[in-house]
Design an enzyme around this catalytic site. Structure first.
Site, PDB file in Angstrom:
ATOM      1  N   GLU A 320      19.829  84.535 104.740  1.00 18.25           N
ATOM      2  CA  GLU A 320      19.692  83.300 105.003  1.00 18.25           C
ATOM      3  C   GLU A 320      19.367  82.480 103.650  1.00 18.25           C
ATOM      4  O   GLU A 320      19.355  81.164 103.627  1.00 18.25           O
ATOM      5  CB  GLU A 320      18.423  83.065 105.777  1.00 18.25           C
ATOM      6  CG  GLU A 320      16.807  83.631 105.132  1.00 18.25           C
ATOM      7  CD  GLU A 320      16.670  85.042 105.728  1.00 18.25           C
ATOM      8  OE1 GLU A 320      15.476  85.418 105.696  1.00 18.25           O
ATOM      9  OE2 GLU A 320      17.744  85.792 105.827  1.00 18.25           O
ATOM     10  N   ASP A 362      47.149  67.772  80.705  1.00 18.03           N
ATOM     11  CA  ASP A 362      48.136  66.915  80.014  1.00 18.03           C
ATOM     12  C   ASP A 362      48.002  66.911  78.747  1.00 18.03           C
ATOM     13  O   ASP A 362      47.320  67.577  78.132  1.00 18.03           O
ATOM     14  CB  ASP A 362      48.197  65.471  80.787  1.00 18.03           C
ATOM     15  CG  ASP A 362      46.629  64.776  80.281  1.00 18.03           C
ATOM     16  OD1 ASP A 362      45.819  65.526  79.870  1.00 18.03           O
ATOM     17  OD2 ASP A 362      46.750  63.351  80.757  1.00 18.03           O
ATOM     18  N   ASP A 627      44.425  62.373  83.823  1.00 21.11           N
ATOM     19  CA  ASP A 627      43.902  60.886  84.208  1.00 21.11           C
ATOM     20  C   ASP A 627      44.873  59.822  84.658  1.00 21.11           C
ATOM     21  O   ASP A 627      44.240  58.860  85.034  1.00 21.11           O
ATOM     22  CB  ASP A 627      43.294  60.478  82.951  1.00 21.11           C
ATOM     23  CG  ASP A 627      44.460  60.334  81.803  1.00 21.11           C
ATOM     24  OD1 ASP A 627      45.443  60.526  81.841  1.00 21.11           O
ATOM     25  OD2 ASP A 627      43.936  59.870  80.514  1.00 21.11           O
ATOM     26  N   ASP A 631      49.147  62.384  87.858  1.00 27.19           N
ATOM     27  CA  ASP A 631      48.233  63.717  87.876  1.00 27.19           C
ATOM     28  C   ASP A 631      47.484  63.873  89.049  1.00 27.19           C
ATOM     29  O   ASP A 631      47.126  64.836  89.425  1.00 27.19           O
ATOM     30  CB  ASP A 631      47.087  63.588  86.720  1.00 27.19           C
ATOM     31  CG  ASP A 631      47.933  63.691  85.165  1.00 27.19           C
ATOM     32  OD1 ASP A 631      48.932  64.321  85.070  1.00 27.19           O
ATOM     33  OD2 ASP A 631      47.624  63.032  84.232  1.00 27.19           O
ATOM     34  N   ASN A 695      18.015  98.987 104.384  1.00 29.13           N
ATOM     35  CA  ASN A 695      16.708  98.676 105.338  1.00 29.13           C
ATOM     36  C   ASN A 695      17.213  98.988 106.814  1.00 29.13           C
ATOM     37  O   ASN A 695      16.481  99.709 107.669  1.00 29.13           O
ATOM     38  CB  ASN A 695      16.166  97.479 105.147  1.00 29.13           C
ATOM     39  CG  ASN A 695      15.288  97.291 104.135  1.00 29.13           C
ATOM     40  OD1 ASN A 695      14.840  98.091 103.447  1.00 29.13           O
ATOM     41  ND2 ASN A 695      14.832  96.070 103.943  1.00 29.13           N
ATOM     42  N   ASN A 720      10.824  89.916 105.111  1.00 30.29           N
ATOM     43  CA  ASN A 720      11.969  89.183 104.683  1.00 30.29           C
ATOM     44  C   ASN A 720      11.732  87.970 103.859  1.00 30.29           C
ATOM     45  O   ASN A 720      12.332  87.778 103.001  1.00 30.29           O
ATOM     46  CB  ASN A 720      12.538  89.012 106.115  1.00 30.29           C
ATOM     47  CG  ASN A 720      14.340  88.556 105.667  1.00 30.29           C
ATOM     48  OD1 ASN A 720      14.999  89.324 105.030  1.00 30.29           O
ATOM     49  ND2 ASN A 720      14.689  87.536 106.434  1.00 30.29           N
ATOM     50  N   ASP A 724      12.536  87.046 100.233  1.00 36.70           N
ATOM     51  CA  ASP A 724      13.524  85.858  99.833  1.00 36.70           C
ATOM     52  C   ASP A 724      12.961  85.043  98.928  1.00 36.70           C
ATOM     53  O   ASP A 724      13.412  84.439  97.821  1.00 36.70           O
ATOM     54  CB  ASP A 724      13.693  85.144 101.082  1.00 36.70           C
ATOM     55  CG  ASP A 724      14.625  85.674 102.178  1.00 36.70           C
ATOM     56  OD1 ASP A 724      15.358  86.572 101.737  1.00 36.70           O
ATOM     57  OD2 ASP A 724      14.571  85.236 103.361  1.00 36.70           O
TER      58      ASP A 724
END
Length: 885
Positions: A320, A362, A627, A631, A695, A720, A724
């Site tokens: 998560e 370029d 630019d 392009d 686990n 958990n 985390d």
């Protein structure tokens, strides 16, 4: 409309460009009368009724423009992540199953909220910054239109109100407001750099009768931008005047056909594809393991208790924190880049930088200074000549017309200003495009006039009868002319543009000088001009090569010029290609050409995009730096599109990253930042996937034999959560120098393999801990389950947290490679909290109990053995698969 540049979409895009090309080419060489009739207009212009009808039919003269989505859509888009969706589903299920205990859903909601808000805030701020970079200007055009009384008049109208058939008048400094066919033109030079990347302006002419007669052959012109009688929307007038009729407006213009391909859904980048593949691998694993756990527990403990435990396992299996870790890593990279004057529009582009193994760029302004300089001043034998420079300087200084880029380059030699003081201007013969030369007549008090002429090689040699050879004047033969042309051609092949300088002394006269006086000239030498490479370009390219990034140059500019510049900055120019070479190739043939080619010149916008797509088909992660409008399609197709703040709006819209400074060295820093970001993301994924797999494997084994749950659902969630939290510092970790040397890409199969190899290592010590608790400490019945659950909770948390240090480097942790201070501090804090938790009231509330002192001695041995075995497995894994992260 979905504009992903897959093959079908590419066909649609190409079809639009072909349609625009065909329409423009069809009108390019019609006779003026015939052209005006076909467009239902006249030299007097359109009346108000015709204009309104055409505006209703064709719409306003505006190109497609992609605006940033509303903030609410950006916020909702931040939820579009498979893990976040899975977690939200699990949270909702837990709310319905245990409405009295919301601790699990609250934990999930907090993680999801942090990740979503971080992602949304960065994307929102960067999109606003990109919008603020755009110049907001209101352009007008001068047109001839019929007034209400029937008389025609010249008026200024907003560019957006132009329609096909309008008669437009152009002058120096004007932007071309639509695609137009010239009716008349005088000394007209147009800069098409915005579309082609060419530094120098090109000459545009009204069609001659010969061209009108030959128009059927000219319609098949390879590149519409080479049509000399057509001016394109977005280009600008450098010099001269013209009258032209509007052929196409808005999305039907050449510029508009490009802009239309750039709105709508973007292609998936390597980052998107990588996250998606890894996400679904882990979700599939969860969908297999959770039902197995549910079935075993249901059989032993009943459905309700089994469902709660299975949901806890599902949360434990779901990484998560991945959205949060990914977003935090990317945001940290974006902040680091912002300090280097880089605006990151799309966070994913940071990681794509690290994965990039081919950079397409370029030439103009990236490899070069984007300005013309006088590179060499030579005599006609190819030796350096101060006379050629001095006479060229006097010619450029005293001319009164518009000074072009080459004149400005000559005048940059300010050391010759003292020479000017000795002369006064007598007369001038202006430049014109038939003669392709210009002259000034000077006097310096010696009783003679000095005519200095400067111009194109062919035209200058045609008026020269002699040349200066050292201190002598010698006749110029046809053979000598051929030798001089060969020398200048060699300079052209080196990418230099050449002008010849010649002089003639005349007795003073009162008559006005004219073209007839440009005869029997003495050729002095030539001036060679170049848009030179930046000093930093070669260093930057070498640094990119050192870090595994191949550089390819894709430009609309001349091939000889491009090859010259590329050679000077250290690129291999053995293989080069032009747009016309690419056009007829199918995908397979194009892939072969692209594989061996470094320089692509005279490329159209769609040809640039095809090269990018070809590289992606071959498994490369492609960056594109550009630019110009030309392009924009390639910028959008690339995995990471890079532009600059001075770029066109369309280019900036298409880019993922905007540089406030056009500097390749910034890109090297971006590559390293991207690899650090990717490495830290991969750390988390491999740590979490292998740890969770171990686990769940341990839980499956324990569930099959224990008469009680190996860990309570709430204990699983707290475990958990603590694990985390220990991962939150990963974005601040450093990467080993060896890791940064090569491009890094997502590989779901590698993560699956890593999970299967490393996960069971922790399960081995889970089993020894189970045996220790069961046999040594007597936790072998439901009445002693709290002792068993507390003991396994501590051991599981310690091994999970220590795996952070084991997996973060291929070296021996702590000895050969230490984590950054935030990682060391946070993991240490979590280990201390985990060991103390059973002794606290919170521990008692979640079903834990104090552990005997003897347990911690066994725990220390278990952890040391775990670290030793994990290091051994690491060495075996690296030896077999040659890499670690």
């Amino acid at each position: 409309m979905n504009k992903q540049f897959n093959q079908a979409a590419a066909g649609k895009v190409a079809g639009k460009a072909v349609a625009v090309h065909a329409m423009v080419a069809q009108e390019a060489f019609r006779a003026n009368d015939e052209l005006l009739v076909s467009l239902e207009t006249s030299p007097a212009g359109l009346d108000e009724e015709q204009i309104e009808t055409r505006l209703d039919r064709d719409g306003h003269n505006e190109v497609s423009h992609e605006k940033p989505p509303h903030w609410t859509r950006q916020l909702l888009r931040a939820f579009k992540n498979p893990f976040i969706i899975v977690l939200l589903i699990l949270a909702v299920v837990q709310v319905f199953v245990t409405p009295d205990d919301l601790s699990g859903p609250i934990i999930i909601a907090v993680m999801v909220s942090i990740s979503v808000l971080l992602s949304f805030s960065q994307e929102y701020r960067s999109s606003r910054a990109a919008e603020n970079l755009k110049a907001m200007v209101r352009n007008t055009a001068t047109v001839t239109r019929k007034a209400s009384d029937g008389h025609s008049e010249r008026i200024e109208v907003p560019v957006g109100e132009l329609v096909a058939g309008d008669i437009v008048h152009l002058a120096a400094g004007d932007m071309v407001p639509a695609d137009m066919r010239l009716l008349t033109a005088k000394d007209l030079f147009i800069s098409q750099a915005i579309l082609t990347g060419e530094s120098l302006p090109v000459e545009k002419l009204a069609p001659t009768m010969a061209q009108v007669r030959e128009r059927d052959q000219r319609v098949s012109h390879d590149n519409p931008l080479d049509l000399t009688t057509v001016c394109y929307m977005g280009t600008n007038v450098v010099s001269g005047t013209a009258a032209a009729v509007v052929v196409s407006t808005g999305s039907r213009t050449y510029l508009g056909s490009i802009a239309r391909t750039l709105t709508g859904q973007r292609v998936q980048t390597s980052f998107d594809r990588g996250v998606k593949s890894v996400s679904w691998l882990l979700i599939r694993f969860m969908l297999v393991m959770v039902p197995v756990v549910l079935g075993i527990q249901w059989f032993k403990h009943g459905f309700f208790e089994a469902l709660l435990f299975a949901l806890s396992v599902a949360v434990g299996l779901t990484p998560e924190m991945l959205p949060l870790i990914v977003t935090a890593n990317l945001a940290k990279g974006a902040i680091a880049m912002s300090k280097r004057k880089v605006v990151v529009k799309r966070l994913n582009a940071i990681q794509n930088f690290g994965a990039m193994d081919v950079l397409c760029t370029d030439k103009t302004g990236t490899l070069t200074l984007d300005k013309i300089v006088l590179e060499r001043h030579l005599d006609l034998n190819g030796e350096e000549s101060e006379d050629a420079l001095e006479y060229g300087y006097l010619n450029s200084h005293f001319q009164t017309g518009l000074k072009n880029l080459m004149d400005k380059a000559v005048l940059a030699h300010r050391d010759l200003e003292g020479t000017v003081a000795r002369y006064r201007v007598v007369d001038e013969i202006p430049f014109d495009f038939q003669r392709r030369r210009m002259s000034v007549v000077l006097a310096n008090g010696d009783g003679q006039h000095l005519l200095i002429c400067k111009g194109a090689v062919e035209e200058m040699l045609a008026i020269c009868t002699s040349e200066r050879d050292g201190d002598s004047i010698v006749r110029m033969t046809d053979e000598r002319r051929r030798e001089i042309k060969a020398m200048t051609h060699h300079l052209n092949e080196d990418g230099l543009r050449v002008l010849v300088v010649a002089i003639k002394h005349e007795p003073p006269t009162t008559h006005t000088y004219g073209v007839k006086d440009e005869s029997e000239m003495v050729a002095i030498g030539c001036l060679a001009f170049l848009d030179p490479p930046k000093d930093s370009a070669a260093t930057a390219i070498a640094a990119l090569h050192h870090h595994g990034v191949e550089v390819k140059v894709i430009t609309g500019d001349n091939e000889a010029v491009t090859r010259k510049i590329c050679r000077e900055v250290g690129l291999d120019v053995t293989h080069s290609a032009q747009g016309r070479d690419i056009e007829p190739l199918d995908d397979a043939a194009l892939d072969e050409m692209v594989k061996r080619t470094t320089v692509f010149a005279k490329m159209s916008p769609l040809q640039k995009a095809r090269v990018v797509k070809s590289l992606q088909r071959q498994g490369h992660t492609v960056g594109f730096l550009g630019d110009g409008i030309n392009d924009a399609p390639a910028l959008r197709e690339a995995d990471v599109g890079i532009s600059v703040d001075t770029a066109t709006d369309i280019a900036k819209e298409s880019a993922d990253i905007i540089l406030l400074e056009k500097n390749l060295m910034v890109l090297e820093e971006g590559v390293l930042e991207g690899r650090i970001t990717f490495g830290n993301i991969i750390k988390y994924i491999k740590m979490t996937a292998s740890s969770n797999f171990g686990n769940v494997l341990s839980m499956l084994i324990a569930s099959a034999f224990l008469p009680f749950l190996p860990m309570l659902p709430l204990q699983v969630l707290v475990l958990n959560l603590l694990y985390d939290i220990s991962q939150l510092s990963i974005p601040f970790d450093r990467m080993d120098e060896e890791y940064l040397r090569k491009p890094r890409k997502w590989d779901a199969s590698d993560i699956g393999r890593f999970m299967v190899w490393i996960g069971p290592t922790s399960s081995v010590f889970d089993m020894t801990t189970f045996a220790l608790l069961w046999y040594v400490f007597g936790a072998n019945s439901p009445t002693h389950q709290s002792l068993f659950q507390s003991g396994w909770f501590i051991e599981s948390l310690l091994t999970q947290t220590l795996v952070v240090h084991m997996i973060r480097t291929r070296k021996i942790p702590f000895l050969q490679s230490s984590a950054a201070a935030p990682v060391l501090g946070l993991t240490t804090a979590i280990i201390v909290i985990g060991m103390l938790l059973p002794f606290t009231a919170i521990g008692t509330k979640i079903g834990m109990m104090e552990m005997p002192a003897a347990y911690f001695g066994w725990l220390a041995l278990t952890v040391l053995a775990y670290c030793a075995l994990t290091q051994l497995m690491k060495l075996v894994y690296i030896r077999r698969y040659t890499h670690w992260l």
